[in-house]
Design an enzyme around this catalytic site. Structure first.
Site, PDB file in Angstrom:
ATOM      1  N   LYS A 173      23.455  24.586  64.131  1.00  0.00           N
ATOM      2  CA  LYS A 173      23.466  24.578  62.682  1.00  0.00           C
ATOM      3  C   LYS A 173      23.537  22.997  62.221  1.00  0.00           C
ATOM      4  CE  LYS A 173      23.402  28.721  61.138  1.00  0.00           C
ATOM      5  NZ  LYS A 173      22.226  29.225  60.700  1.00  0.00           N
ATOM      6  N   TYR A 231      27.302  27.677  67.938  1.00  0.00           N
ATOM      7  CA  TYR A 231      26.515  27.964  66.575  1.00  0.00           C
ATOM      8  C   TYR A 231      26.867  26.909  65.863  1.00  0.00           C
ATOM      9  CZ  TYR A 231      26.679  30.020  61.857  1.00  0.00           C
ATOM     10  OH  TYR A 231      26.494  30.261  60.484  1.00  0.00           O
TER      11      TYR A 231
HETATM   12  N1  LIG Z   1      27.573  34.493  54.957  1.00  0.00           N
HETATM   13  C1  LIG Z   1      27.942  33.294  55.049  1.00  0.00           C
HETATM   14  O1  LIG Z   1      29.482  32.926  54.901  1.00  0.00           O
HETATM   15  C2  LIG Z   1      27.520  32.173  55.943  1.00  0.00           C
HETATM   16  C3  LIG Z   1      27.924  30.760  56.073  1.00  0.00           C
HETATM   17  C4  LIG Z   1      27.259  29.892  56.511  1.00  0.00           C
HETATM   18  C5  LIG Z   1      26.004  29.929  57.095  1.00  0.00           C
HETATM   19  N2  LIG Z   1      25.524  31.373  57.062  1.00  0.00           N
HETATM   20  C6  LIG Z   1      24.170  31.370  57.397  1.00  0.00           C
HETATM   21  O2  LIG Z   1      23.125  32.150  56.553  1.00  0.00           O
HETATM   22  C7  LIG Z   1      22.314  32.792  57.187  1.00  0.00           C
HETATM   23  C8  LIG Z   1      22.285  34.390  56.880  1.00  0.00           C
HETATM   24  O3  LIG Z   1      23.520  35.053  57.510  1.00  0.00           O
HETATM   25  P1  LIG Z   1      24.259  36.120  56.387  1.00  0.00           P
HETATM   26  O4  LIG Z   1      25.744  35.733  56.304  1.00  0.00           O
HETATM   27  O5  LIG Z   1      23.438  36.685  55.204  1.00  0.00           O
HETATM   28  O6  LIG Z   1      24.376  37.079  57.677  1.00  0.00           O
HETATM   29  P2  LIG Z   1      23.598  38.639  57.917  1.00  0.00           P
HETATM   30  O7  LIG Z   1      24.037  39.211  56.760  1.00  0.00           O
HETATM   31  O8  LIG Z   1      24.164  38.976  59.100  1.00  0.00           O
HETATM   32  O9  LIG Z   1      22.185  38.156  57.932  1.00  0.00           O
HETATM   33  C9  LIG Z   1      21.642  37.441  59.068  1.00  0.00           C
HETATM   34  C10 LIG Z   1      19.936  37.935  59.090  1.00  0.00           C
HETATM   35  O10 LIG Z   1      19.577  37.162  60.254  1.00  0.00           O
HETATM   36  C11 LIG Z   1      18.678  38.224  60.803  1.00  0.00           C
HETATM   37  N3  LIG Z   1      18.592  38.316  62.354  1.00  0.00           N
HETATM   38  C12 LIG Z   1      19.790  38.228  63.262  1.00  0.00           C
HETATM   39  N4  LIG Z   1      19.166  38.052  64.578  1.00  0.00           N
HETATM   40  C13 LIG Z   1      17.787  37.985  64.320  1.00  0.00           C
HETATM   41  C14 LIG Z   1      16.854  38.115  65.250  1.00  0.00           C
HETATM   42  N5  LIG Z   1      17.212  37.946  66.722  1.00  0.00           N
HETATM   43  N6  LIG Z   1      15.520  38.111  64.838  1.00  0.00           N
HETATM   44  C15 LIG Z   1      15.177  38.110  63.431  1.00  0.00           C
HETATM   45  N7  LIG Z   1      16.216  38.123  62.596  1.00  0.00           N
HETATM   46  C16 LIG Z   1      17.490  38.115  63.177  1.00  0.00           C
HETATM   47  C17 LIG Z   1      19.232  39.427  60.565  1.00  0.00           C
HETATM   48  O11 LIG Z   1      18.317  40.685  60.470  1.00  0.00           O
HETATM   49  P3  LIG Z   1      18.077  41.924  61.618  1.00  0.00           P
HETATM   50  O12 LIG Z   1      19.420  42.110  62.216  1.00  0.00           O
HETATM   51  O13 LIG Z   1      17.397  42.751  61.020  1.00  0.00           O
HETATM   52  O14 LIG Z   1      17.060  40.955  62.723  1.00  0.00           O
HETATM   53  C18 LIG Z   1      19.680  39.380  59.229  1.00  0.00           C
HETATM   54  O15 LIG Z   1      18.610  39.475  58.247  1.00  0.00           O
HETATM   55  C19 LIG Z   1      22.418  32.559  58.724  1.00  0.00           C
HETATM   56  O16 LIG Z   1      21.869  31.776  59.336  1.00  0.00           O
HETATM   57  C20 LIG Z   1      23.919  32.205  58.647  1.00  0.00           C
HETATM   58  O17 LIG Z   1      24.400  31.435  59.739  1.00  0.00           O
HETATM   59  C21 LIG Z   1      25.938  32.319  56.257  1.00  0.00           C
END
Ligand SMILES: NC(=O)c1ccc[n+]([C@@H]2O[C@H](COP(=O)([O-])OP(=O)(O)OC[C@H]3O[C@@H](n4cnc5c(N)ncnc54)[C@H](OP(=O)(O)O)[C@@H]3O)[C@@H](O)[C@H]2O)c1
Length: 262
Positions: free
Chosen positions: A171, A167
């Site tokens: 990133k 991961y």
């Molecule tokens: N939350 C944090 O603290 C945090 C920190 C650093 C980075 N991020 C990054 O922010 C982004 C969003 O994460 P989040 O925290 O909002 O998590 P989340 O609520 O789990 O959202 C992840 C999103 O990615 C989609 N996704 C996952 N696998 C997929 C696939 N195979 N095809 C298409 N869509 C897919 C999911 O939609 P479906 O399941 O409907 O496909 C969901 O909409 C990610 O890139 C994550 O690495 C988050």
């Protein structure tokens, strides 16, 4: 200074508007992607929302007047279908936000399987690259555009206690991709930037925020004594995708309450 009223915002605020623009936001069925899709729509963009859970996308698209595009971005053929579907449904996209991502292989580095490593890179790095390639001709023909990748502080720093080597690699790879695309595409006024969030409450971090011990660990390691909210990353994405950010390209903007500043 010119006078302003709610009906006539000052020029500085007007530069954040996205009226008439077509945007694609992946990962919009929850978390950061959903917040970003709502934010771009509130600034006037017509937003195509992309993820696997079509029911959620359908509801969101209805609420924001956008288009739902169901696709598994771990599958190269489905990735290839996204931009043509958006161009046909809403018109040529000039904004792409790659927010879909997941930690698919949470094993110790020495135990990660080749399959887990590849699936992680496919979703978090290869799909954003392929989507950027697909939107590029539309942006070039339109005279410009903006791409924003959502990466993470993971990769910039190691996160103790949460193994995530592939991961982290995927990133930080987005930041390398960002600098290179920014330079190659600058003459077409296609800007490419990355937003690297720290810890925000979402489906993937829910347990961390709910558990008392991990909650205390998050607070101890975050210098600012507040939680990040959607407004904190939506503002950055609006800046980077609008005319307000027209002189910014090739950058990784960290939004983490100071986590990586220590
Ligand atoms: N939350 C944090 O603290 C945090 C920190 C650093 C980075 N991020 C990054 O922010 C982004 C969003 O994460 P989040 O925290 O909002 O998590 P989340 O609520 O789990 O959202 C992840 C999103 O990615 C989609 N996704 C996952 N696998 C997929 C696939 N195979 N095809 C298409 N869509 C897919 C999911 O939609 P479906 O399941 O409907 O496909 C969901 O909409 C990610 O890139 C994550 O690495 C988050």
């Amino acid at each position: 200074m010119s006078e302003s009223s709610p009906e006539s915002p000052p020029d500085a605020l007007r530069a954040f508007r996205l009226d008439g623009r077509v945007a694609i936001v992946t990962g919009a069925s929850s978390g950061l992607g959903e917040g970003i899709a709502r934010g771009l729509a509130s600034a006037g963009a017509r937003v195509a929302v992309v993820a696997r859970r079509r029911d959620r996308l359908g509801k969101l698209a209805e609420q924001i007047g956008g288009l739902a595009v169901g696709a598994d971005l771990g599958d190269a053929d489905q990735v290839a279908g996204v931009v043509p579907a958006v161009a046909e449904g809403l018109g040529p996209p000039t904004i792409l936000v790659n927010a879909a991502g997941a930690l698919l292989s949470p094993d110790k580095a020495e135990d990660e399987s080749l399959d887990g490593i590849r699936r992680t890179l496919d979703l978090n790095l290869v799909a954003p690259f392929r989507l950027a390639q697909d939107v590029f001709p539309h942006m070039r023909d339109a005279g410009g555009g903006a791409i924003v990748h959502i990466s993470s502080i993971s990769g910039r720093v190691g996160i103790p206690g949460i193994p995530q080597a592939s991961y982290a690699a995927s990133k930080l790879g987005l930041s390398g991709l960002t600098s290179e695309l920014a330079v190659q595409w600058a003459r077409h006024r296609v800007r490419v930037n990355t937003v690297a969030p720290g810890f925000f409450r979402s489906e993937i971090t829910e347990d961390l925020f709910e558990n008392e011990r991990s909650r205390a660990w998050l607070s101890r390691n975050t210098p600012l004594p507040i939680d990040g909210t959607p407004a904190d990353y939506v503002g950055a994405v609006l800046w980077l995708t609008s005319e307000a950010g027209r002189y910014v390209t090739g950058q990784t903007i960290v939004i983490d309450g100071g986590w990586t500043a220590r």
